[in-house]
Scaffold this active site. Structure first.
Site, PDB file in Angstrom:
ATOM      1  N   SER A 109       0.759  -1.329  -0.086  1.00  0.00           N
ATOM      2  CA  SER A 109      -0.135  -0.135   0.108  1.00  0.00           C
ATOM      3  C   SER A 109       0.752   1.265  -0.015  1.00  0.00           C
ATOM      4  CB  SER A 109      -1.200  -0.122   1.254  1.00  0.00           C
ATOM      5  OG  SER A 109      -0.393  -0.585   2.344  1.00  0.00           O
ATOM      6  N   HIS A 153      -5.012  -3.830  -3.025  1.00  0.00           N
ATOM      7  CA  HIS A 153      -4.946  -2.762  -4.033  1.00  0.00           C
ATOM      8  C   HIS A 153      -4.844  -3.437  -5.336  1.00  0.00           C
ATOM      9  CE1 HIS A 153      -4.121   0.412  -1.086  1.00  0.00           C
ATOM     10  NE2 HIS A 153      -3.514  -0.409  -0.490  1.00  0.00           N
ATOM     11  N   LYS A 168     -11.949   0.486  -1.830  1.00  0.00           N
ATOM     12  CA  LYS A 168     -10.835   1.098  -2.865  1.00  0.00           C
ATOM     13  C   LYS A 168     -11.704   0.891  -4.137  1.00  0.00           C
ATOM     14  CE  LYS A 168      -7.431   0.437   0.397  1.00  0.00           C
ATOM     15  NZ  LYS A 168      -7.163  -0.495   1.445  1.00  0.00           N
TER      16      LYS A 168
HETATM   17  C1  LIG Z   1      -6.849  -0.380   3.008  1.00  0.00           C
HETATM   18  C2  LIG Z   1      -6.108  -1.822   3.294  1.00  0.00           C
HETATM   19  C3  LIG Z   1      -6.655  -2.450   4.179  1.00  0.00           C
HETATM   20  C4  LIG Z   1      -7.866  -2.238   5.345  1.00  0.00           C
HETATM   21  O1  LIG Z   1      -9.001  -1.978   4.686  1.00  0.00           O
HETATM   22  P1  LIG Z   1     -10.345  -1.131   5.022  1.00  0.00           P
HETATM   23  O2  LIG Z   1     -11.317  -1.777   4.390  1.00  0.00           O
HETATM   24  O3  LIG Z   1      -9.906   0.322   4.820  1.00  0.00           O
HETATM   25  O4  LIG Z   1     -10.291  -1.209   6.670  1.00  0.00           O
HETATM   26  C5  LIG Z   1      -6.201  -3.876   4.377  1.00  0.00           C
HETATM   27  N1  LIG Z   1      -5.055  -4.444   3.624  1.00  0.00           N
HETATM   28  C6  LIG Z   1      -4.638  -3.492   2.777  1.00  0.00           C
HETATM   29  C7  LIG Z   1      -3.422  -3.917   2.082  1.00  0.00           C
HETATM   30  C8  LIG Z   1      -4.867  -2.020   2.599  1.00  0.00           C
HETATM   31  O5  LIG Z   1      -4.676  -1.475   1.812  1.00  0.00           O
END
Ligand SMILES: *Cc1c(COP(=O)(O)O)cnc(C)c1O
Length: 393
Positions: free
Chosen positions: A179, A207, A239
């Site tokens: 991330s 991602h 996302k």
């Molecule tokens: C954003 C993210 C999460 C957390 O997800 P949320 O729905 O925002 O709590 C978990 N793992 C990765 C790799 C992320 O980028």
């Protein structure tokens, strides 16, 4: 010391370390253009990779569902919180990523903490990439398993850690696309290692989903890794999918065991059914979104080519996450401020989110951006870098 004094001192320490962070108030939709603290700017720090978070089709679907079923699920999934919208979404997610079953969680954080701690206990071993997402790290802590961290992206080191584990189960744990760096784990090599060392591989494709692979089914699908190779597949819906929530996908029996034991699911109210309805629309649009993916990839290439021309040091990333490594925390902040003055919102990522000395600007591109906006960002970056250089010289 009183509680208030204690808290004041803690925040003062954070300020002294120049790590104090402040939330901006976004007044309106979270699209490529936002109003942040009353200032209109182009947003280059969202994870809305396909440009769906503010899409009217999702909002409409959500509104229709809310009109029909209300706002709250009123109970946890195992009591009476599991709505037909959730069930349909789970089936559609499983179909998308090619797994027997998917199980919904309220957030990615809850999914990762719940899944890792459900599958491992104190007699087990977790072998994890050094740059895994905080939620995977916290899940590992909560599980009580012995934790073995390997150097970022280093499959050889992962193999050595796996070979060192004696007794218990072995869970090999990694992000797909990282991330803060935007680079990708050596997924096929890790799958080979897991098979060789009799370990279970869990991949967080937060991602990758929507961005890579056939129909955007993710980085794991792109690498052709089925449930025999990656038996635990995690991804989020906040996302690329433009909604909220997360899921774990895998074989029926694996998912059933997680449903029966994951505490972050059992002891938590199911997400609103209308959010699941929005996610269903987002999944359908993401699957059919080759045009969005083509646009996104073209913008990534354009940004990288422009940055190279300007001599800006980008990390090695083919994903929408493009880190510009700055090093010094104060310099990263100054750059971010200078960009905002020019109308571009780009996050400065500093410790403890990243290692000291690797502070960076984290530029994220989305299919919703225009070429002009990317060119504008490059131009603003060039000027900002010049200004900062003058100031710090
Ligand atoms: C954003 C993210 C999460 C957390 O997800 P949320 O729905 O925002 O709590 C978990 N793992 C990765 C790799 C992320 O980028």
């Amino acid at each position: 010391m009183s509680l208030v004094e204690h808290c004041r001192a803690r925040v003062a320490d954070i300020r002294a370390a120049e790590r104090f962070r402040r939330r901006r108030v976004i007044g309106g939709a979270h699209g490529p253009e936002v109003v942040a603290d009353d200032q209109r700017c182009i947003n280059f720090c969202s994870n809305d990779y396909l440009g769906l978070a503010a899409h009217p089709a999702l909002a409409e679907r959500m509104a229709r569902a809310a009109a029909r079923v209300g706002t709250g699920s009123a109970a946890s999934q195992l009591v009476t919180g599991h709505n037909a919208e959730h069930a349909a979404l789970e089936a559609e997610l499983a179909d998308w990523v090619g797994r027997e079953r998917a199980l919904l969680f309220a957030t990615g954080y809850a999914a990762n903490v719940g899944v890792v701690s459900a599958l491992t206990g104190k007699d087990d071993h977790i072998v994890a990439d050094a740059l895994n997402h905080a939620s995977l790290i916290d899940g590992a802590r909560l599980s009580g398993a012995a934790k073995h961290v390997y150097a970022h992206g280093d499959a050889t080191a992962a193999g050595q850690r796996l070979a060192d584990c004696a007794g218990g189960h072995r869970l090999l744990l990694t992000d797909s696309v990282f991330s803060m760096d935007g680079d990708t784990a050596p997924l096929a090599a890790l799958a080979d290692l897991a098979a060789h060392h009799d370990a279970w591989l869990a991949v967080d494709d937060a991602h990758g989903l929507g961005v890579f692979g056939p129909e955007g089914a993710g980085r794991v699908a792109e690498a052709g890794l089925d449930s025999a190779r990656v038996p635990i597949l995690l991804a989020t819906l906040g996302k690329s999918v433009g909604a909220a929530g997360a899921f774990v996908a895998g074989d029926h029996d694996v998912i059933e065991a997680i449903l029966q034991t994951a505490r972050s699911l059992i002891f938590s109210t199911a997400p609103p059914p209308a959010v699941a309805a929005a996610a269903r629309e987002g999944v359908a649009m993401a699957r059919a979104g080759d045009d969005r993916r083509v646009r996104l990839m073209a913008l990534i290439a354009r940004f990288r080519a422009g940055a190279a021309q300007l001599g800006l040091p980008l990390g090695d990333s083919d994903s929408p996450i493009q880190p510009l490594i700055v090093g010094d925390e104060a310099r990263a902040l100054a750059l971010s401020d200078a960009l905002l003055e020019r109308g571009y919102l780009v996050g400065a990522i500093r410790p403890p989110t990243v290692a000291p000395g690797t502070s960076r600007l984290r530029v994220t591109l989305t299919a919703g951006h225009s070429r002009d906006q990317v060119d504008g960002l490059l131009d603003a970056l060039a000027r900002a870098v010049d200004d900062i250089r003058c100031v710090s010289a």
